[in-house]
Write a protein that holds these residues in place. Structure first.
Motif, short mmCIF file in Angstrom:
data_model
loop_
_atom_site.label_atom_id
_atom_site.label_comp_id
_atom_site.label_asym_id
_atom_site.label_seq_id
_atom_site.Cartn_x
_atom_site.Cartn_y
_atom_site.Cartn_z
N ILE A 14 35.53 14.74 32.12
CA ILE A 14 37.14 14.71 32.03
C ILE A 14 37.63 15.00 33.46
O ILE A 14 38.80 14.41 33.83
CB ILE A 14 37.58 15.81 31.15
N SER A 17 38.02 11.53 35.11
CA SER A 17 38.61 10.45 34.33
C SER A 17 39.55 9.61 35.39
O SER A 17 40.16 10.32 36.19
CB SER A 17 39.19 11.13 33.13
N ASN A 48 35.29 9.35 29.05
CA ASN A 48 34.32 9.44 27.72
C ASN A 48 33.39 8.33 28.15
O ASN A 48 33.03 7.61 26.89
CB ASN A 48 35.26 9.02 26.51
N THR A 49 32.88 7.96 29.21
CA THR A 49 31.82 6.92 29.36
C THR A 49 30.78 6.94 28.49
O THR A 49 30.15 5.91 27.86
CB THR A 49 31.40 6.91 30.72
N THR A 50 30.09 8.04 28.39
CA THR A 50 28.72 8.50 27.69
C THR A 50 29.16 7.90 25.92
O THR A 50 28.23 7.29 25.40
CB THR A 50 28.52 9.85 27.55
N ASP A 51 30.28 8.52 25.60
CA ASP A 51 30.67 7.92 24.05
C ASP A 51 30.69 6.39 23.78
O ASP A 51 30.17 6.14 22.92
CB ASP A 51 31.92 8.78 23.66
N GLN A 52 31.33 5.83 25.06
CA GLN A 52 31.62 4.49 24.96
C GLN A 52 30.38 3.60 24.93
O GLN A 52 29.98 2.86 24.25
CB GLN A 52 32.47 3.89 26.21
#
Length: 811
Positions: A14, A17, A48-52
């Motif tokens: 975050i 970001s 939220n790169t990892t989630d994406q």
């Protein structure tokens, strides 16, 4: 580069970001360089790169169209600057996702490779922005530094090889260059990409700090530091200024999300301070984790909520050697870690907490390992309870554990399992996940001594109810300051409308209630509202005069509400209902207070309870129970005026009900007398009471309007009663409980009586009530309780007193 006085600076996702996040990170680094600090930067994947990336993987593995989402992802990654060349990572992603799409399958090994691109993209972008700001920086791929085993998804470093590579790399870097290292990722000996598990970037930073003998590790996040509880769950959570490594390690192991469970050990080995800072609040000093704590006692409440509870039951294994070893070998062979263990002693049973995603695998492993024991019936069940959470009280001493435990039980939260550490002071509870939010707030309020929240639902907003609501609102601040109790009225209901507010109603409640849509009384609505918003320490207040509303008492108690009532009906209903209600209160560990049922705000019921429970034999109770009838006969007896005139005055002053026949019939006094009888464990019913109805028969069935217009017709009857008295006597309407009160039932009489003016009953003034309590110890000399017996303010104040008593008792 030299390592002396070096600081490792780690930025969370975050903090990096797009927009203010990455701008602040650049500003923080520039400020440190300007001050002459030597730093190594560790970067997580941005935003939220990892989630994406995980979502892209899932789409590709399902054979779903993912390319539009990938293009959107690339555009978002490139947004801070076009100067950063991200083409290598983008091409690698395209190739990996294409392969997953064609195979419609994805191994953990491939997943590690895909997720690694998030950190690689982050360091390239951050390095490019630093260069554009005039700072010389170098992007470093941690796969060239950290060597791990082959446990893809949660790899462990091979210490000696990793340290050697780190030192070799950093010795070649000029001291004026800022290294920007990928967090989270590493490589095994075959040079295959691995990842370090949940929050692994913290672990990367911790390992580098250890290998480089750094002075401090600064972890920049989106919060001001470590709190006494998760602020998302507990509004009252406070920041902790300083922790010891041991305490931080306990917090990490038991779910403090800002720390990785493995982060602390490398720092502890070299006594390297860790500071948790907020990249969005640059003035805050954060939380410092060092070798020593600056205070004793409970530090924090940590939560694990992605877990499952496995119950292993095998009565036939009691006393057999090696059972535990077999259990843990079966689990460790499948790489399944156990976080909490609790073991029964009288019956062979073990509770094991594991990651939720590993629960089915764990059961299968145990069933295979104990197959023969199932056959011999030594093991009879291995089951899983899903939807559980672990709440750990870090620093909790078992000597005082009963305080938070009792608070949970009072709020109907029953732990499924608990254990405590042998060395440290830490107690962990396994609870139902549905109870988590409420449980954390209840424990936090108890152990940290912050204001205890008491949530009140008020039913009935008439004269007493409305007065009570205003009294609570007016005195809430004083109660908070003096008693550390925060009173909130979260619901107000009358027969047509319901007003609810989880933060408490305002002084404009009457107007807001009036403008609510018409609904039913809404008890079920209010119960559900309290459950949905995880409200703790619930109190339901019945200020209705409704016989129908009393049927809601049992569901309210069952839902976790204590009860306070000025409504007498519940206590004068059938003895069967009276007994059922008491059994429900006992079962659910709830209380029911109703001091105002008899004598408005006078401490009568409490006194009788205390005498009775202490073993004092009460032989008789009598008195003037009604403030309105007290006023009526006090004035009529002492002044030479017609009865109708005095009655009209009482009506005008609001002492009587709008239709005074409700007072004159004697039923109200009879109910009060019956309540006192039942406090002495007598089983009398309302029908057992001998009541003298003061309304002449001719006036009992007429309309209210006709009765009120014919008050003068009562004068002859009451003048005759007055004139028939002995000298120096006065009329009093008295309730009298007598007889052998050691039997199941007593004698209950309600009647107009002539008493000497010199007696306590005869000397009564105004609208006071008076009660004489005769006991075996006191003999002929009664205990006398006298005071204001009527009025909305007095009654409301008595109800308020019951609420405060409940709030205090629940502490």
């Amino acid at each position: 580069m030299t390592h002396k006085k070096m600081k490792v600076i780690k930025f969370g996702g975050i903090s990096l970001s797009n927009g203010i996040g990455i701008d602040n990170a650049i500003a923080i680094i520039k400020k440190k360089i300007k001050k002459g600090e030597q730093i190594v930067v560790v970067a997580s994947a941005r935003g939220n790169t990892t989630d994406q990336l995980e979502q892209l993987l899932e789409k590709a593995a399902r054979g779903s169209a993912y390319k539009t989402a990938l293009e959107n992802f690339k555009e978002e990654q490139q947004q801070p600057t076009q100067n950063a060349d991200l083409s290598v990572e983008f091409l690698r992603l395209e190739n990996l996702l294409e392969a997953v799409f064609l195979l419609k399958d994805c191994s953990q090994k491939i997943k590690d490779e895909v997720l690694a691109q998030g950190e690689l993209l982050a360091v390239k972008m951050l390095t490019s922005l630093l260069e554009s700001s005039g700072i010389t920086a170098q992007a470093i791929d941690a796969r060239q530094l950290l060597v791990t085993d082959e446990n893809f998804g949660n790899a462990s470093p091979i210490e000696a090889l990793s340290k050697e590579k780190v030192l070799a790399c950093f010795n070649k870097i000029d001291k004026n260059v800022v290294p920007v290292v990928t967090g989270f990722i590493a490589a095994n000996i075959k040079n295959e990409t691995t990842t370090l598990g949940r929050n692994g970037s913290n672990y990367t930073a911790s390992l580098l700090a250890n290998y480089l003998a750094a002075e401090e590790l600064q972890n920049y996040t989106h919060v001001n530091g470590i709190y006494t509880a998760n602020p998302d769950l507990v509004k009252d959570a406070k920041k902790i200024a300083q922790l010891s490594f041991a305490e931080a390690n306990e917090m990490a192991n038991f779910g403090a999300t800002i720390l990785h469970a493995k982060t602390i050990t490398p720092l502890l080995e070299k006594n390297i301070n860790l500071r948790i800072l907020n990249s969005f609040n640059l003035e805050d000093q954060g939380t410092l984790i060092t070798s020593e704590s600056n205070q004793k006692g409970i530090k924090s409440i940590a939560v694990l909520n992605q877990v499952a509870l496995i119950n292993f039951e095998g009565r036939g294994l009691l006393g057999k050697v090696g059972v535990d070893a077999r259990i843990f070998k079966a689990l460790s062979d499948q790489q399944i870690s156990v976080s909490i263990i609790s073991q029964g002693s009288s019956e062979r049973g073990i509770g094991l907490v594991v990651d939720a995603e590993k629960a089915t695998e764990a059961v299968l492993a145990l069933e295979a390992a104990f197959e023969m024991d199932f056959y011999t019936k030594d093991v009879h069940r291995i089951s899983v309870i899903d939807d559980v959470a672990v709440v750990s009280i870090i620093g909790q001493d078992l000597n005082n554990f009963h305080h938070p435990f009792n608070a949970l039980i009072k709020n109907q939260i029953v732990p499924l399992l608990f254990n405590n550490t042998i060395t440290g002071k830490n107690v962990s509870l396994v609870i139902k996940k549905a109870d988590l939010h409420k449980a954390v707030n209840v424990i936090h309020g108890q152990v940290f001594g912050v204001a205890k929240k008491v949530n009140i639902a008020v039913f009935g907003k008439g004269l007493v109810g409305g007065t009570l609501i205003n009294q609570i609102l007016e005195n809430a601040k004083a109660v908070l300051d003096r008693r550390k109790i925060e009173l909130k009225i979260f619901a107000i209901a009358n027969s047509k409308q319901v007003l609810v507010n989880q933060d408490g109603v305002s002084k404009d409640w009457a107007h807001q209630l009036e403008n609510q849509e018409t609904t039913k009384l809404g008890v079920e609505t209010i119960i559900q509202f309290a459950k949905t918003h995880h409200l703790e320490n619930l109190i339901a207040v019945d200020n209705t005069a409704s016989a129908d509303f009393v049927s809601n008492y049992l569901p309210l108690v069952s839902a976790g509400f204590d009860l306070v009532s000025s409504n007498k009906i519940a206590n004068t209903n059938s003895f069967s209902f009276y007994k059922t209600l008491r059994e429900a209160l006992k079962e659910h560990k709830k209380e029911y207070l109703y001091e105002t049922n008899v004598g408005a705000g006078l401490p009568l019921i409490d006194t009788i309870k205390l005498l009775h429970e202490s073993g004092e034999n009460i032989t008789r109770i009598r008195g003037v129970f009604s403030g309105s009838l007290s006023y009526l006969f006090n004035k009529f007896s002492s002044a030479d005026i017609p009865f109708s005139t005095v009655l009209q005055e009482a009506i005008d002053l609001g002492y009587t009900e709008p239709d005074p026949r409700e007072d004159l019939c004697g039923n109200d006094v009879a109910r009060k007398l019956l309540i006192l009888a039942r406090e002495l464990d007598l089983e009398n019913e309302f029908e057992d009471i001998h009541i003298e109805n003061l309304i002449p028969p001719a006036f009992r069935e007429t309309s209210s309007a006709k009765f009120l217009s014919s008050l003068a017709d009562l004068n002859a009857v009451f003048t005759a009663k007055k004139q028939a008295q002995k000298e120096d006597h006065v009329l009093r309407y008295i309730g009298d409980l007598s007889g052998d009160l050691f039997q199941n039932k007593g004698h209950l009489d309600v009647k107009l009586t002539s008493v000497p003016v010199s007696s306590p009953l005869g000397s009564l003034k105004g609208s006071d009530a008076i009660f004489e309590i005769y006991t075996e110890s006191y003999g002929e000399q009664p205990i006398v309780i006298q005071g204001a017996g009527a009025g909305a303010k007095v009654t409301a104040r008595g109800v308020f007193g019951d609420i405060l008593r409940l709030a205090k008792n629940n502490n």
